[in-house]
Motif scaffolding. Structure first.
Motif, PDB file in Angstrom:
ATOM      1  N   SER A 216       0.292   7.760   8.649  1.00  0.00           N
ATOM      2  CA  SER A 216       0.754   6.871   7.583  1.00  0.00           C
ATOM      3  C   SER A 216      -0.402   6.313   6.767  1.00  0.00           C
ATOM      4  CB  SER A 216       1.585   5.729   8.175  1.00  0.00           C
ATOM      5  OG  SER A 216       0.798   4.938   9.045  1.00  0.00           O
TER       6      SER A 216
ATOM      7  N   GLU B 269      -0.796   6.966   2.808  1.00  0.00           N
ATOM      8  CA  GLU B 269      -0.698   5.801   1.922  1.00  0.00           C
ATOM      9  C   GLU B 269      -1.971   5.571   1.130  1.00  0.00           C
ATOM     10  OE1 GLU B 269       0.417   1.030   2.076  1.00  0.00           O
ATOM     11  OE2 GLU B 269       0.517   2.267   3.885  1.00  0.00           O
TER      12      GLU B 269
ATOM     13  N   VAL C 209       7.859  11.001   6.707  1.00  0.00           N
ATOM     14  CA  VAL C 209       7.494   9.705   6.140  1.00  0.00           C
ATOM     15  C   VAL C 209       7.227   9.877   4.663  1.00  0.00           C
ATOM     16  CG1 VAL C 209       6.521   8.792   8.274  1.00  0.00           C
ATOM     17  CG2 VAL C 209       5.080  10.119   6.724  1.00  0.00           C
TER      18      VAL C 209
END
Length: 290
Positions: free
Chosen positions: A112, A116, A200
């Motif tokens: 993640s 990100e 995700v």
């Protein structure tokens, strides 16, 4: 790069103490989450090149003072990054950043943070290939193992995806339900765990309406292909969505007739054939991975 700044003295004996990260003054971190916050910030600084692979981190005392945490919490964070294979701790010899090729890329936090903050196109593409291949595998397994209630749930989730094709939030919710139901029907826990880990949002994608629309379009095509494989049943050749059936001789009622069709009163519509490649599906000419 802004550093984490202490706004209130942290006292490990107090449950009310907290600090506010300088890079986001709205993000308040409770003591119970201090180690996770340090893990995330250290990982980000490693990705930004402040601590390149092969280099040693500063001494524990210096890092603890910089992050305004106790050395106990800092060691907990360093241990967590060692378990994720990002760091190598050698007692008495310091802590070294390991080469990125050795990291556990499927660790949820490592993945993640990279998506990100780093927004690597190569990582996004590789995740898309793995996700597509797993969807294809799960569809083939589900074709042999699915139960009637799961089939109904899968069809309902697909219909919700179609209905929300231009609404990102409800579309994403329906897509997650579709993938979860497909994984449960496939009965393969390893595939379920992997796809739930990589499923995700990709860094920066939500900020670009064009990329988001393309990603949603491709994700719907993948769901259509997976459902077609399940609907075809065991033994049927997988690899494409069946072509639509010939239209009946009688002209269909116009869409504006107004009468709503009760759920479940007609089969799901078919879509045009979508050829699959070795990864599961050929993306459109200008595609965004899903």
């Amino acid at each position: 790069m802004p550093r984490i700044q202490r706004r209130e003295q942290y006292d490990p004996r107090s449950t009310s103490s907290m600090y506010v990260e300088g890079w986001n003054v709205h993000r308040v971190i409770r003591p119970a989450r201090l180690a996770n916050a340090v893990v995330e910030r250290l990982l980000l600084r490693i990705l930004e090149g402040e601590f390149p692979p092969g280099t040693d981190l500063p001494p524990e005392a210096a890092l603890a003072a910089e992050f305004a945490v106790s050395r106990t919490i800092l060691r907990e964070a360093l241990k967590a990054l060692e378990e994720k294979r990002v760091l190598r701790i050698r007692h008495g010899r310091g802590t070294t950043v390991r080469p990125k090729a050795e990291w556990n890329l499927l660790d949820p936090l490592v993945l993640s943070v990279q998506l990100e903050y780093e927004s690597s196109p190569e990582l996004v593409e590789e995740l898309g290939e793995v996700r597509t291949a797993l969807l294809t595998l799960m569809a083939e397994l589900a074709a042999r193992r699915i139960h009637p209630p799961q089939r109904e749930q899968l069809a309902a989730a697909l219909e919700r995806m179609r209905a929300a094709a231009e609404e990102p939030a409800p579309f994403h919710e329906a897509a997650v339900a579709f993938t979860r139901t497909l994984a449960e029907a496939a009965g393969n826990e390893v595939a379920r765990c992997v796809i739930e880990t990589i499923d995700v949002p990709y860094g920066g994608q939500d900020d670009d309406p064009g990329k988001l629309a393309e990603a949603m379009k491709l994700r719907l095509l993948l769901a259509e292909a997976a459902y077609a494989t399940v609907a075809a049943g065991p033994g049927a050749p997988a690899g494409s969505v069946p072509a639509p059936a010939p239209a009946p001789a009688a002209a269909p009622a116009p869409a504006s007739a107004g009468a709503a069709v009760p759920p479940g009163s007609q089969p799901l519509r078919q879509v045009a054939t979508v050829p699959l490649n070795r990864h599961g599906l050929r993306a459109p000419a200008q595609s965004a991975r899903v």
